[in-house]
Write an enzyme that holds these catalytic residues in place. Sequence first.
Site, PDB file in Angstrom:
ATOM      1  N   TYR A   4       0.093  16.089  78.489  1.00  0.00           N
ATOM      2  CA  TYR A   4       0.194  16.657  77.255  1.00  0.00           C
ATOM      3  C   TYR A   4      -0.349  16.892  76.264  1.00  0.00           C
ATOM      4  O   TYR A   4      -0.448  16.960  75.579  1.00  0.00           O
ATOM      5  CB  TYR A   4       0.523  15.031  77.331  1.00  0.00           C
ATOM      6  CG  TYR A   4       0.718  14.434  75.685  1.00  0.00           C
ATOM      7  CD1 TYR A   4       2.215  15.007  75.267  1.00  0.00           C
ATOM      8  CD2 TYR A   4      -0.926  13.371  74.517  1.00  0.00           C
ATOM      9  CE1 TYR A   4       1.943  13.533  73.983  1.00  0.00           C
ATOM     10  CE2 TYR A   4      -0.575  13.625  73.803  1.00  0.00           C
ATOM     11  CZ  TYR A   4       1.233  13.561  72.993  1.00  0.00           C
ATOM     12  OH  TYR A   4       1.227  12.907  71.622  1.00  0.00           O
TER      13      TYR A   4
ATOM     14  N   SER B 167      -1.976  15.483  67.990  1.00  0.00           N
ATOM     15  CA  SER B 167      -2.331  14.723  68.426  1.00  0.00           C
ATOM     16  C   SER B 167      -3.847  14.819  68.727  1.00  0.00           C
ATOM     17  O   SER B 167      -4.859  15.462  68.616  1.00  0.00           O
ATOM     18  CB  SER B 167      -1.797  14.837  69.804  1.00  0.00           C
ATOM     19  OG  SER B 167      -2.250  13.318  70.290  1.00  0.00           O
TER      20      SER B 167
HETATM   21  N1  LIG Z   1       3.219   7.656  68.498  1.00  0.00           N
HETATM   22  C1  LIG Z   1       1.275   7.841  68.475  1.00  0.00           C
HETATM   23  O1  LIG Z   1       0.157   7.451  69.160  1.00  0.00           O
HETATM   24  C2  LIG Z   1       1.182   9.335  69.135  1.00  0.00           C
HETATM   25  C3  LIG Z   1       0.283   9.937  68.887  1.00  0.00           C
HETATM   26  C4  LIG Z   1      -0.300  11.025  68.794  1.00  0.00           C
HETATM   27  C5  LIG Z   1       0.510  12.390  68.226  1.00  0.00           C
HETATM   28  N2  LIG Z   1       2.031  11.664  68.811  1.00  0.00           N
HETATM   29  C6  LIG Z   1       3.369  13.046  68.787  1.00  0.00           C
HETATM   30  O2  LIG Z   1       3.425  12.427  67.252  1.00  0.00           O
HETATM   31  C7  LIG Z   1       5.550  12.810  68.025  1.00  0.00           C
HETATM   32  C8  LIG Z   1       6.589  11.822  67.316  1.00  0.00           C
HETATM   33  O3  LIG Z   1       5.770  10.831  67.556  1.00  0.00           O
HETATM   34  P1  LIG Z   1       6.431   9.306  67.634  1.00  0.00           P
HETATM   35  O4  LIG Z   1       5.362   8.474  68.485  1.00  0.00           O
HETATM   36  O5  LIG Z   1       7.375   9.084  66.315  1.00  0.00           O
HETATM   37  O6  LIG Z   1       7.062   9.491  69.088  1.00  0.00           O
HETATM   38  P2  LIG Z   1       8.839   8.334  69.361  1.00  0.00           P
HETATM   39  O7  LIG Z   1       9.294   8.547  71.004  1.00  0.00           O
HETATM   40  O8  LIG Z   1       9.045   6.975  68.535  1.00  0.00           O
HETATM   41  O9  LIG Z   1       9.924   9.921  68.405  1.00  0.00           O
HETATM   42  C9  LIG Z   1       9.841  10.723  68.986  1.00  0.00           C
HETATM   43  C10 LIG Z   1      11.160  11.506  68.158  1.00  0.00           C
HETATM   44  O10 LIG Z   1      11.667  12.819  68.963  1.00  0.00           O
HETATM   45  C11 LIG Z   1      12.936  13.364  69.558  1.00  0.00           C
HETATM   46  N3  LIG Z   1      12.578  13.983  70.185  1.00  0.00           N
HETATM   47  C12 LIG Z   1      12.718  13.825  71.959  1.00  0.00           C
HETATM   48  N4  LIG Z   1      12.364  15.200  72.310  1.00  0.00           N
HETATM   49  C13 LIG Z   1      13.796  16.454  71.631  1.00  0.00           C
HETATM   50  C14 LIG Z   1      13.770  16.904  71.530  1.00  0.00           C
HETATM   51  N5  LIG Z   1      13.672  17.635  72.477  1.00  0.00           N
HETATM   52  N6  LIG Z   1      14.447  17.121  70.793  1.00  0.00           N
HETATM   53  C15 LIG Z   1      15.036  17.005  69.576  1.00  0.00           C
HETATM   54  N7  LIG Z   1      14.134  15.621  69.531  1.00  0.00           N
HETATM   55  C16 LIG Z   1      13.840  15.498  70.375  1.00  0.00           C
HETATM   56  C17 LIG Z   1      13.179  11.541  70.215  1.00  0.00           C
HETATM   57  O11 LIG Z   1      14.917  11.039  69.969  1.00  0.00           O
HETATM   58  C18 LIG Z   1      12.534  10.591  69.136  1.00  0.00           C
HETATM   59  O12 LIG Z   1      13.236  10.608  68.360  1.00  0.00           O
HETATM   60  C19 LIG Z   1       5.474  13.847  68.574  1.00  0.00           C
HETATM   61  O13 LIG Z   1       5.293  15.062  68.808  1.00  0.00           O
HETATM   62  C20 LIG Z   1       3.923  12.862  69.196  1.00  0.00           C
HETATM   63  O14 LIG Z   1       3.590  13.788  70.208  1.00  0.00           O
HETATM   64  C21 LIG Z   1       2.197  10.238  68.474  1.00  0.00           C
END
Ligand SMILES: NC(=O)c1ccc[n+]([C@@H]2O[C@H](COP(=O)([O-])OP(=O)(O)OC[C@H]3O[C@@H](n4cnc5c(N)ncnc54)[C@H](O)[C@@H]3O)[C@@H](O)[C@H]2O)c1
Length: 281
Positions: free
Chosen positions: A156, A143
């Site tokens: 986080y 992230s």
């Molecule tokens: N959206 C942002 O701004 C952002 C920024 C930096 C990093 N990220 C990272 O990107 C990645 C994807 O996030 P996103 O924004 O698409 O969020 P999101 O919530 O839309 O998708 C995350 C997915 O992970 C799944 N998940 C959660 N816990 C799980 C587990 N224990 N086992 C398997 N699957 C699991 C959820 O069901 C969901 O489908 C994450 O690692 C998040 O930390 C997101």
Amino acid sequence: MSTGFTGKVAVITGAGSGIGRALAVNLAGRGARLALSDVDRDGLEATAVRCEARGADVREDLLDVTEREAVLAYAAEVKAHFGTVHQLYSNAGIAYYGEVWREAFKDIERVLDVNFWGVVNATKAFLPHLIESGDGHVVNVSSLFGLITLPAQSSYSASKFAVRGFTESLRQEMLVARHPVRVSCVHPGGIKTSVARNAMVADGLDPDSVARIFDRRMALHSPEMAAETIVEGVRRQRARILIGGEAKLFDLLNRVAPTGSQRFWAWYSRFLAVAPRKGTA
Ligand SMILES: NC(=O)c1ccc[n+]([C@@H]2O[C@H](COP(=O)([O-])OP(=O)(O)OC[C@H]3O[C@@H](n4cnc5c(N)ncnc54)[C@H](O)[C@@H]3O)[C@@H](O)[C@H]2O)c1
């Protein structure tokens, strides 16, 4: 080692939503064969349907990345199913908002379990298969908060800094051993996904307020843009993939003024403060 995607077997965790779904659809369009997993059955199914509509060969599995034995068994099943595995996108993750003094130990452990141990479990489970493929790539999603910190993001950030350290060291190991596996660490800025609506918050804080602030002030880019940036970074064999101008700018600020920037973010966070839940202090 090639840099293409056609015919490559790509594993994506957390493929049922957001960045994971967009990555799956992007790779489907590039001719990859996909092993998709998530804990969310409906979300996973919806992703698989979109990938199949693009002509992709898709395997979908319910998988919790924190369950180590299940992840190890899953890796063996994916290898047996496709005969090989080329790319691992460890994307599953959860967000958390809460100051250290409010956080319960069990919440901190949960964030580390999913965001860090989930990445470790998947990386260790798939690494032998990626090496054996002769053309492997590990893509671990950290992230912007794996590069900088904000108040109320200690758990986080700890999990995402840990992903970065783990991933960068793994990259060095692959170079030293001359294994045919490239390694990339992804640092997204604010992406418009369900991450804030799915976030855990400390007791006493209002989850809707977290989601509103994220959606209005931080979520700047589409998941499709994030996926395209990641896939292009993989194609170009980038060790670090930063998503969004703000990620690049804030990373630079942090490197130029590592302690001064902490004070700046402490000041700025007043505009991101989350309301307490009604009826709590
Ligand atoms: N959206 C942002 O701004 C952002 C920024 C930096 C990093 N990220 C990272 O990107 C990645 C994807 O996030 P996103 O924004 O698409 O969020 P999101 O919530 O839309 O998708 C995350 C997915 O992970 C799944 N998940 C959660 N816990 C799980 C587990 N224990 N086992 C398997 N699957 C699991 C959820 O069901 C969901 O489908 C994450 O690692 C998040 O930390 C997101």
